[in-house]
Design a protein around this motif. Sequence first.
Motif, PDB file in Angstrom:
ATOM      1  N   CYS A 361      59.184 118.118   8.979  1.00  0.00           N
ATOM      2  CA  CYS A 361      59.926 118.824   7.926  1.00  0.00           C
ATOM      3  C   CYS A 361      61.107 120.133   9.140  1.00  0.00           C
ATOM      4  O   CYS A 361      62.196 120.156   8.468  1.00  0.00           O
ATOM      5  CB  CYS A 361      59.547 119.326   6.644  1.00  0.00           C
ATOM      6  SG  CYS A 361      58.386 118.655   6.218  1.00  0.00           S
ATOM      7  N   ALA A 362      60.739 120.404   9.599  1.00  0.00           N
ATOM      8  CA  ALA A 362      60.784 121.986  10.297  1.00  0.00           C
ATOM      9  C   ALA A 362      62.294 120.934  11.361  1.00  0.00           C
ATOM     10  O   ALA A 362      63.435 121.619  10.947  1.00  0.00           O
ATOM     11  CB  ALA A 362      59.846 122.473  10.672  1.00  0.00           C
ATOM     12  N   GLN A 363      61.679 120.247  11.981  1.00  0.00           N
ATOM     13  CA  GLN A 363      62.428 119.721  12.099  1.00  0.00           C
ATOM     14  C   GLN A 363      64.089 118.765  11.639  1.00  0.00           C
ATOM     15  O   GLN A 363      65.222 118.336  12.478  1.00  0.00           O
ATOM     16  CB  GLN A 363      62.269 118.322  13.765  1.00  0.00           C
ATOM     17  CG  GLN A 363      61.139 119.031  14.484  1.00  0.00           C
ATOM     18  CD  GLN A 363      60.480 118.014  14.424  1.00  0.00           C
ATOM     19  OE1 GLN A 363      60.884 116.396  15.051  1.00  0.00           O
ATOM     20  NE2 GLN A 363      59.368 118.138  16.176  1.00  0.00           N
ATOM     21  N   LEU A 364      63.835 118.610  10.979  1.00  0.00           N
ATOM     22  CA  LEU A 364      65.230 117.627   9.194  1.00  0.00           C
ATOM     23  C   LEU A 364      65.182 118.762   8.647  1.00  0.00           C
ATOM     24  O   LEU A 364      66.637 118.363   8.127  1.00  0.00           O
ATOM     25  CB  LEU A 364      64.185 116.567   9.148  1.00  0.00           C
ATOM     26  CG  LEU A 364      63.517 115.475   9.711  1.00  0.00           C
ATOM     27  CD1 LEU A 364      63.500 114.428   8.889  1.00  0.00           C
ATOM     28  CD2 LEU A 364      65.079 114.556  10.560  1.00  0.00           C
ATOM     29  N   LEU A 396      59.702 110.693   5.369  1.00  0.00           N
ATOM     30  CA  LEU A 396      60.991 112.242   5.508  1.00  0.00           C
ATOM     31  C   LEU A 396      62.759 111.376   6.020  1.00  0.00           C
ATOM     32  O   LEU A 396      63.555 112.255   5.606  1.00  0.00           O
ATOM     33  CB  LEU A 396      61.113 113.303   6.765  1.00  0.00           C
ATOM     34  CG  LEU A 396      59.227 113.806   5.911  1.00  0.00           C
ATOM     35  CD1 LEU A 396      59.225 114.764   7.047  1.00  0.00           C
ATOM     36  CD2 LEU A 396      59.688 114.186   4.236  1.00  0.00           C
ATOM     37  N   ALA A 397      62.583 110.850   7.158  1.00  0.00           N
ATOM     38  CA  ALA A 397      64.624 110.552   7.081  1.00  0.00           C
ATOM     39  C   ALA A 397      64.868 109.705   6.025  1.00  0.00           C
ATOM     40  O   ALA A 397      66.285 110.048   6.204  1.00  0.00           O
ATOM     41  CB  ALA A 397      64.494 109.393   8.569  1.00  0.00           C
ATOM     42  N   GLN A 398      64.256 109.077   5.125  1.00  0.00           N
ATOM     43  CA  GLN A 398      64.696 108.321   4.287  1.00  0.00           C
ATOM     44  C   GLN A 398      64.794 109.417   3.146  1.00  0.00           C
ATOM     45  O   GLN A 398      65.916 108.849   2.352  1.00  0.00           O
ATOM     46  CB  GLN A 398      63.871 107.710   3.475  1.00  0.00           C
ATOM     47  CG  GLN A 398      63.588 105.679   4.545  1.00  0.00           C
ATOM     48  CD  GLN A 398      63.218 105.171   3.998  1.00  0.00           C
ATOM     49  OE1 GLN A 398      63.521 104.727   2.737  1.00  0.00           O
ATOM     50  NE2 GLN A 398      62.609 103.584   4.633  1.00  0.00           N
ATOM     51  N   VAL A 399      64.290 110.934   3.092  1.00  0.00           N
ATOM     52  CA  VAL A 399      64.405 111.437   2.273  1.00  0.00           C
ATOM     53  C   VAL A 399      66.029 112.229   2.506  1.00  0.00           C
ATOM     54  O   VAL A 399      66.680 112.464   1.989  1.00  0.00           O
ATOM     55  CB  VAL A 399      63.171 112.688   2.190  1.00  0.00           C
ATOM     56  CG1 VAL A 399      63.795 113.973   1.372  1.00  0.00           C
ATOM     57  CG2 VAL A 399      61.842 111.990   1.573  1.00  0.00           C
ATOM     58  N   CYS A 400      66.361 112.306   4.052  1.00  0.00           N
ATOM     59  CA  CYS A 400      67.531 112.752   4.569  1.00  0.00           C
ATOM     60  C   CYS A 400      68.743 111.844   3.579  1.00  0.00           C
ATOM     61  O   CYS A 400      69.689 112.349   3.647  1.00  0.00           O
ATOM     62  CB  CYS A 400      67.364 113.108   6.019  1.00  0.00           C
ATOM     63  SG  CYS A 400      66.210 114.688   6.098  1.00  0.00           S
ATOM     64  N   ASP A 401      68.480 110.524   4.416  1.00  0.00           N
ATOM     65  CA  ASP A 401      69.297 109.518   3.788  1.00  0.00           C
ATOM     66  C   ASP A 401      69.737 110.050   2.039  1.00  0.00           C
ATOM     67  O   ASP A 401      70.699 109.445   2.395  1.00  0.00           O
ATOM     68  CB  ASP A 401      69.165 108.453   4.652  1.00  0.00           C
ATOM     69  CG  ASP A 401      68.528 108.085   5.722  1.00  0.00           C
ATOM     70  OD1 ASP A 401      69.003 108.689   6.676  1.00  0.00           O
ATOM     71  OD2 ASP A 401      67.513 106.959   6.203  1.00  0.00           O
ATOM     72  N   GLN A 402      68.799 109.493   1.423  1.00  0.00           N
ATOM     73  CA  GLN A 402      69.079 110.002   0.810  1.00  0.00           C
ATOM     74  C   GLN A 402      69.980 111.277  -0.063  1.00  0.00           C
ATOM     75  O   GLN A 402      70.451 111.420  -0.824  1.00  0.00           O
ATOM     76  CB  GLN A 402      67.974 110.216  -1.312  1.00  0.00           C
ATOM     77  CG  GLN A 402      68.626 109.247  -2.364  1.00  0.00           C
ATOM     78  CD  GLN A 402      66.985 109.751  -2.820  1.00  0.00           C
ATOM     79  OE1 GLN A 402      66.044 111.059  -3.112  1.00  0.00           O
ATOM     80  NE2 GLN A 402      67.057 108.993  -3.404  1.00  0.00           N
ATOM     81  N   ALA A 403      69.406 112.403   0.422  1.00  0.00           N
ATOM     82  CA  ALA A 403      70.540 113.784   0.319  1.00  0.00           C
ATOM     83  C   ALA A 403      71.352 113.339   0.017  1.00  0.00           C
ATOM     84  O   ALA A 403      73.030 113.957   0.334  1.00  0.00           O
ATOM     85  CB  ALA A 403      69.709 114.683   1.010  1.00  0.00           C
ATOM     86  N   ARG A 404      72.194 112.829   2.057  1.00  0.00           N
ATOM     87  CA  ARG A 404      73.274 112.611   2.498  1.00  0.00           C
ATOM     88  C   ARG A 404      73.982 112.101   1.319  1.00  0.00           C
ATOM     89  O   ARG A 404      75.213 112.733   1.162  1.00  0.00           O
ATOM     90  CB  ARG A 404      73.554 112.588   3.521  1.00  0.00           C
ATOM     91  CG  ARG A 404      72.866 113.698   4.638  1.00  0.00           C
ATOM     92  CD  ARG A 404      73.553 112.609   6.044  1.00  0.00           C
ATOM     93  NE  ARG A 404      72.422 111.835   7.012  1.00  0.00           N
ATOM     94  CZ  ARG A 404      71.695 111.743   7.145  1.00  0.00           C
ATOM     95  NH1 ARG A 404      70.268 112.542   7.289  1.00  0.00           N
ATOM     96  NH2 ARG A 404      70.606 110.519   7.273  1.00  0.00           N
ATOM     97  N   TYR A 405      73.530 110.767   1.022  1.00  0.00           N
ATOM     98  CA  TYR A 405      74.181 110.060  -0.498  1.00  0.00           C
ATOM     99  C   TYR A 405      74.557 110.623  -1.121  1.00  0.00           C
ATOM    100  O   TYR A 405      75.119 110.850  -2.064  1.00  0.00           O
ATOM    101  CB  TYR A 405      73.401 108.589  -0.434  1.00  0.00           C
ATOM    102  CG  TYR A 405      73.829 107.432  -1.329  1.00  0.00           C
ATOM    103  CD1 TYR A 405      75.547 106.526  -0.991  1.00  0.00           C
ATOM    104  CD2 TYR A 405      73.563 107.933  -2.494  1.00  0.00           C
ATOM    105  CE1 TYR A 405      75.602 106.372  -2.064  1.00  0.00           C
ATOM    106  CE2 TYR A 405      73.876 106.713  -3.732  1.00  0.00           C
ATOM    107  CZ  TYR A 405      74.796 106.939  -3.261  1.00  0.00           C
ATOM    108  OH  TYR A 405      75.488 104.771  -4.147  1.00  0.00           O
ATOM    109  N   GLU A 406      74.080 111.161  -1.717  1.00  0.00           N
ATOM    110  CA  GLU A 406      73.538 111.779  -2.650  1.00  0.00           C
ATOM    111  C   GLU A 406      74.587 114.087  -2.794  1.00  0.00           C
ATOM    112  O   GLU A 406      74.390 114.512  -4.133  1.00  0.00           O
ATOM    113  CB  GLU A 406      72.593 112.453  -3.429  1.00  0.00           C
ATOM    114  CG  GLU A 406      71.807 111.611  -4.027  1.00  0.00           C
ATOM    115  CD  GLU A 406      72.259 110.826  -5.565  1.00  0.00           C
ATOM    116  OE1 GLU A 406      72.813 111.163  -6.254  1.00  0.00           O
ATOM    117  OE2 GLU A 406      71.557 109.346  -5.475  1.00  0.00           O
TER     118      GLU A 406
END
Length: 448
Positions: A361-364, A396-406
Amino acid sequence: MPDTYPERSDGGGIEPAARRAPRTVEETGLPFLFLVELLVKILFLRGQVGLPALSTHVKLGAGVLEPLLAFMRAEKLCEARRNGSSGTDADLYYQLGDQGRLRAAEYLRRNAYSGPAPVTLADYSNQVLAQSVAHMHVTRDDVLREVRDVVASSAVLDQLGAAMNSGRALFFHGPAGSGKSYLAERLNGLLSGAIALPHAVMVDGEVLPFLDPMLHTLSNKGPVPSDPRWVRTQRPAVLTGGELTLDMLDLQFDQGARLYQAPPHLKANNGIFIIDDLGRQRCSPVELMNRWIVPMARHIDYLSLHTGYKFPVPFDVIVVFSSNLAPQQLADDSFLRRIGYKIHVGPLSAYHYLAVFRSTCAQLGINYDEASYTYLLHLHSLYKRPLLACYPRDILAQVCDQARYEDHPARLSPEVLFWAWENYFGSDDDLASTHTGPAAVQQKGEAK
């Protein structure tokens, strides 16, 4: 062929790389006519070359080159021209004559090597012995310092540290995603001390290019080799995987380029050689492991030139195997005895899994949320998924993917974790036929 290394060529205790730079042809240990052929090929490929530039290229001093060039001029292989007014040899430039160009074409058809002058096989073997991995000393402090950012059990780390002091082979085994490959690759940080490596090695008149910029990293620590045919590098860590074949473990001679390619384990001498994903190679694990029985037992390997000449080379390598399969599934007891350490890397404890999740989480750049993490643990329990080290980063990488998409910052919630979970593991058919999302998961958990 005796199961021993070649005898020291100097009869003394000075390491080959530490001897003074050769001042005569005889001190190079190389045949006179071999060096003539090498200079002819260099001049053919480079054109007109001054003595200082030629000396820098071939890594031999003027005292070695001058009698060679005088011979080449007498044999009409090259000619010298003076460009300058100093009247010194620094003004002399050498280029091939017609006879030299004909000879160069013949030499290049046989072996196209035209780099720095090689060292002898005896000197290379003696140097490997002098800087053996057996001379390394790894302490617990060294391990903790190198893996301070790695989450692993103290038992596994203690096994790693002891194994690195043994100089013997290691076998990592455990489920896919448990972190075996990551730990294996971090072993290079435990390799201590700079070593000397040659640009090339001569064997029975053939030249084997050795120094590989992709695998050997230059070092600014330790003594600088006195003989410029050697360079100072870090201990190598060579990684191979599913692409490894038995043919790759012998010398390869490219008929088109007319050059040799040294096998990866030879380039790994004085370091570690990692065979990742054992069992996925195009050859069977039994064939691959049988290839290592003699080298691991005797610390000697045997290679063959394309001419058929067979010769021994030192095998001073910590071999690291990594596989999803247990050792007993891949090799017999005879081979397994030669592997000093079998290290199981399994699922993480709940404590270590939390540490990996929070670190990721901290790294991302994602704020940790206790409720969301508790929900993730509920998913693991519900679907009987072990707590493997790879899962936090992948999910968590997929959480970031969705956030960038949204187009908003990544945030944790049960909903987004369930979305990432289904993407990663695939939809659960039972849930898909009724409801989806955290509420359905909760209902399924209560039903169980």
